[in-house]
Design an enzyme around this catalytic site. Structure first.
Site, PDB file in Angstrom:
ATOM      1  N   GLY A 108      14.291   5.916  -1.862  1.00  0.00           N
ATOM      2  CA  GLY A 108      15.025   5.107  -0.514  1.00  0.00           C
ATOM      3  C   GLY A 108      16.423   5.347  -0.474  1.00  0.00           C
TER       4      GLY A 108
ATOM      5  CG  HIS B   7      34.110  -0.703   3.297  1.00  0.00           C
ATOM      6  ND1 HIS B   7      33.148   0.331   3.302  1.00  0.00           N
ATOM      7  CD2 HIS B   7      32.959  -1.794   2.100  1.00  0.00           C
ATOM      8  CE1 HIS B   7      32.259  -0.050   2.447  1.00  0.00           C
ATOM      9  NE2 HIS B   7      32.188  -1.048   2.236  1.00  0.00           N
TER      10      HIS B   7
ATOM     11  CD1 TRP C  24      30.565   1.056  -0.415  1.00  0.00           C
ATOM     12  CD2 TRP C  24      32.684   0.809  -1.657  1.00  0.00           C
ATOM     13  NE1 TRP C  24      31.382   2.222  -0.143  1.00  0.00           N
ATOM     14  CE2 TRP C  24      32.911   1.393  -0.617  1.00  0.00           C
ATOM     15  CE3 TRP C  24      33.532   0.145  -2.492  1.00  0.00           C
ATOM     16  CZ2 TRP C  24      34.615   2.061  -1.042  1.00  0.00           C
ATOM     17  CZ3 TRP C  24      35.206   0.128  -2.195  1.00  0.00           C
ATOM     18  CH2 TRP C  24      35.340   1.023  -1.675  1.00  0.00           C
TER      19      TRP C  24
ATOM     20  CD  GLU D 206      30.414  -9.330  -5.677  1.00  0.00           C
ATOM     21  OE1 GLU D 206      30.242 -10.702  -6.481  1.00  0.00           O
ATOM     22  OE2 GLU D 206      28.836  -9.237  -6.283  1.00  0.00           O
TER      23      GLU D 206
ATOM     24  CD  GLU E 183      -2.447  -1.912  55.745  1.00  0.00           C
ATOM     25  OE1 GLU E 183      -1.529  -1.138  56.196  1.00  0.00           O
ATOM     26  OE2 GLU E 183      -4.013  -2.415  55.441  1.00  0.00           O
TER      27      GLU E 183
ATOM     28  CB  THR F 198      32.073 -21.466  66.076  1.00  0.00           C
ATOM     29  OG1 THR F 198      32.587 -23.196  65.538  1.00  0.00           O
ATOM     30  CG2 THR F 198      33.520 -20.507  66.814  1.00  0.00           C
TER      31      THR F 198
ATOM     32  CG  ASN G 141      13.204 -11.286  68.670  1.00  0.00           C
ATOM     33  OD1 ASN G 141      11.736 -10.546  68.972  1.00  0.00           O
ATOM     34  ND2 ASN G 141      12.945 -12.168  68.667  1.00  0.00           N
TER      35      ASN G 141
END
Length: 679
Positions: free
Chosen positions: A91, A263, A289, A293, A536, A609, A643
């Site tokens: 693994g 880490h 790791w 802890e 079209e 305006t 237009n």
């Protein structure tokens, strides 16, 4: 036209399922299975001519040809380095990833995160590869997410070495090669090894998952961060956290409570427990790791657990690198939190709450769509714009804040590959504007007159800038940009929303970027010859313009359609191909923005305006102005949008030699407004 056709072909392929992880696109059209089968049949060893064992694959500056770092480099296959090479042994683990002579620790941290999630690992490192008999032919492949699609990258196993040792990534024991080969595949995608120097871990996070990453400075964390963490975990997101270092000597230094500085940790859980008559917020953290802890409050053997109901204690495990700590202690001790929200196709559990994901490809082009940031008031509106319609509020608002949660990520494409030619990352960001309320109100595609509602946290020269938002239900406009105007670049804009949201592209993009429904309409009207006649063109323009309520028009006449076809027809066949139509459509969209700016200004000012706006592209004298009014005006001395378009197109063709920006040339003209006022 080739660029438009290429974009449409890509989008059709994605719609058909190509570019997903399960059906990744073949990078450089190399098919791993067929190439390996051919080598095995011939008894030969694969050599990849697209990424050769040569100086140009190493780099261009510090790793350029004849530099001190590359002198004496030899490319060798694993079998030439060790007697029994292995792809993966027992693994994939963290010890498989040791940094070499390349500043890509950001990438290695992301690779290390793969070892913590077997499902994600299998998506990047396909099974069925190794050095065993019947499978080894000197060829390997890996899969990476690249700007909206997954690509399958083929490499040979010639690796750069110096003095008989791998020059870059290697395993601790020396006989495992999956990480070195993965690094080579990633270098190939980015042009060379040196292109990987310097970066953000979230960049690798995203390329290995297809997810969207967020970065939080825990000293400036939002008040609802705990709620964000819980929701992220519920949606299957990957979370990482770390403690900053002040010097290199601090790297992986262990504090007195057994936390490791500099880490990369994983955050794997969050919950609330009943503790002495109150709710205590806890988070679960994992040290990759597998040991070392936290020894403070709520650690494995701490006394706090004695005051918690027995049914809530089963979350505590033995010394395995994983531990609980109070949310308060977490915020005091850690400095950074990264959240990578995964795409629905990554998640395998039906219990996981999935976010809705939308990707858009876009481009900034000088003189067209590269308007720069909001500081560039006269060009900012030119940037591509994307609309999001938020209708559903979050299920669990948290902290009594009602709204719709979503994350926006803006990625600039292929900038690492361009380092060879002296280019690097642009400084990028985005702005968000509210353009209306769901179910009502007037909507304008005119960002100049809208108030800024939200924005990316900052403009940065990283590959991606991403920010989380919680906004009220409504319709919003997202405007991605570079900081400076007139910078060319391609980008991918992604939106991850907690609830389903509706997205569409307003009428301000090129034909290559309009939605699938419009492209389908074009194909339907054009027919097999993929050409648009004047009739079209009249039909398609009127179908689109009929959906708009913010402008006044009686529709495009056949005569106006003929004028547009004649002006845009490059090959003289009296019809528009896809490329010609794309150019025309882009022009019409720009004219529409001009009109909306004017309408908004007039509505703001009140009574009709006459407004004279200084035109940067070209100007008209009074005689020409009067002729245009007579020729294109209505009986009440106003000019309709159809237009207006025909008039501006003629003016643009006449003044094209000046290459002016033509968004304002007609703002002196009388225009018929939505409410019927004439100016």
């Amino acid at each position: 036209m080739a660029g438009v056709a290429s974009t449409l072909a890509k989008k059709r392929a994605l719609a058909a399922g190509f570019g997903t992880n399960a059906n990744a696109s073949k990078y450089l059209n190399q098919d791993f299975q067929s190439l390996r089968s051919e080598c095995l049949r011939k008894g030969s060893i694969f050599t990849d001519c697209t990424f050769p064992a040569a100086p140009e694959s190493l780099g261009f500056k510090e790793l350029g040809p004849n530099t001190s770092k590359t002198r004496g480099v030899q490319w060798k296959r694993p079998g030439e380095l060790v007697s029994n090479p292995e792809f993966i042994v027992g693994g994939a683990t963290r010890t498989d990833i040791c940094q070499g002579g390349l500043g890509d620790c950001w990438l290695l941290a992301a690779i290390a995160s793969l070892t913590l999630n077997e499902d994600v690992m299998a998506r990047v490192v396909p099974e069925g590869q190794g050095f065993g008999r019947g499978e080894y032919a000197g060829i390997f492949h890996f899969q990476f997410w690249q700007f909206g699609e997954w690509v399958d990258v083929v490499i040979d196993d010639r690796l750069p070495t110096k003095d008989g040792k791998l020059l870059f990534v290697h395993s601790a024991e020396g006989s495992e090669f999956w990480s070195a080969l993965l690094e080579k595949a990633y270098a190939k995608v980015n042009g060379c090894y040196e292109a990987l120097s310097g970066g953000s871990t979230t960049e690798g996070f995203e390329d290995f998952t297809g997810g969207i990453a967020e970065n939080y400075d825990l000293k400036k964390a939002p008040s609802d961060l705990f709620q964000i963490i819980r929701k992220a975990l519920a949606s299957g997101a990957l979370l990482g956290c770390s403690i900053d270092i002040t010097s290199q000597a601090d790297s992986e230094a262990v504090t007195y409570q057994k936390l490791v500085k500099g880490h990369a940790y994983s955050l794997t859980g969050a919950m609330e427990v009943n503790y002495r008559g109150r709710k205590e917020k806890l988070v679960r953290v994992r040290n990759p790791w597998g040991t070392v802890e936290w020894t403070g409050a709520w650690s494995d053997n701490s006394s706090e657990w004695n005051s918690v109901d027995f049914s809530e204690r089963d979350v505590v495990k033995a010394d395995d690198g994983e531990f609980w700590m109070s949310y308060t202690d977490f915020m005091k001790n850690y400095h950074r939190l990264e959240i990578c929200t995964l795409t629905p196709d990554t998640l395998t559990s039906d219990d996981t709450k999935q976010w809705s994901v939308t990707n858009y490809d876009g481009a900034w082009r000088k003189g067209s769509t590269a308007g720069g940031c909001r500081n560039n008031a006269h060009t900012f509106w030119m940037n591509p714009q994307f609309k999001i319609n938020l209708e559903e509020e979050d299920d669990d608002p948290g902290d009594n804040e009602v709204g719709c949660s979503f994350v926006v990520g803006l990625i600039q494409k292929n900038r690492r590959r361009m380092r060879k030619v002296g280019e690097d990352m642009h400084t990028i960001g985005f702005a968000i504007y509210e353009v209306g309320l769901v179910g009502g109100g007037h909507h304008y595609n005119n960002i100049l007159v809208l108030d800024l509602f939200a924005r990316s946290e900052t403009f940065v020269n990283l590959r991606e800038v991403s920010t989380r938002f919680k906004l009220p239900p409504g319709e919003y406009l997202i405007v991605p940009s570079t900081f400076e105007a007139d910078l060319n670049g391609d980008f991918c804009l992604r939106v991850f929303s907690e609830k389903q949201a509706q997205f569409h592209i307003p009428c301000d993009l090129s034909m290559s970027e309009v939605d699938a429904g419009f492209r389908g309409l074009f194909a339907k009207l054009a027919g097999k010859d993929m050409e648009i006649s004047a009739a079209e063109l009249q039909s398609i323009l009127n179908k689109i313009i009929a959906k708009r309520t913010d402008i006044k028009t009686d529709g495009f006449s056949l005569e106006t359609a003929r004028v547009m076809v004649n002006l845009m027809d490059d090959n003289g066949n009296g019809q528009l191909g896809l490329g010609e139509f794309a150019t025309l459509w882009k022009k019409i969209q720009k004219y529409l923005l001009v009109l909306l700016i004017f309408i908004k200004a007039v509505n703001h000012l009140g009574p009709p305006t006459v407004i004279f706006y200084p035109p940067p592209g070209f100007s008209l004298n009074n005689a020409i102005h009067q002729i245009l009014v007579v020729r294109y005006g209505e009986a009440d001395m106003t000019i309709d949008f159809d237009n207006f378009v025909a008039c501006i197109m003629r003016l643009e063709m006449m003044f094209s030699k000046y290459n002016g920006v033509l968004q304002t040339a007609a703002l002196c003209f009388p225009i018929k407004l939505r409410d019927g006022h004439g100016v």
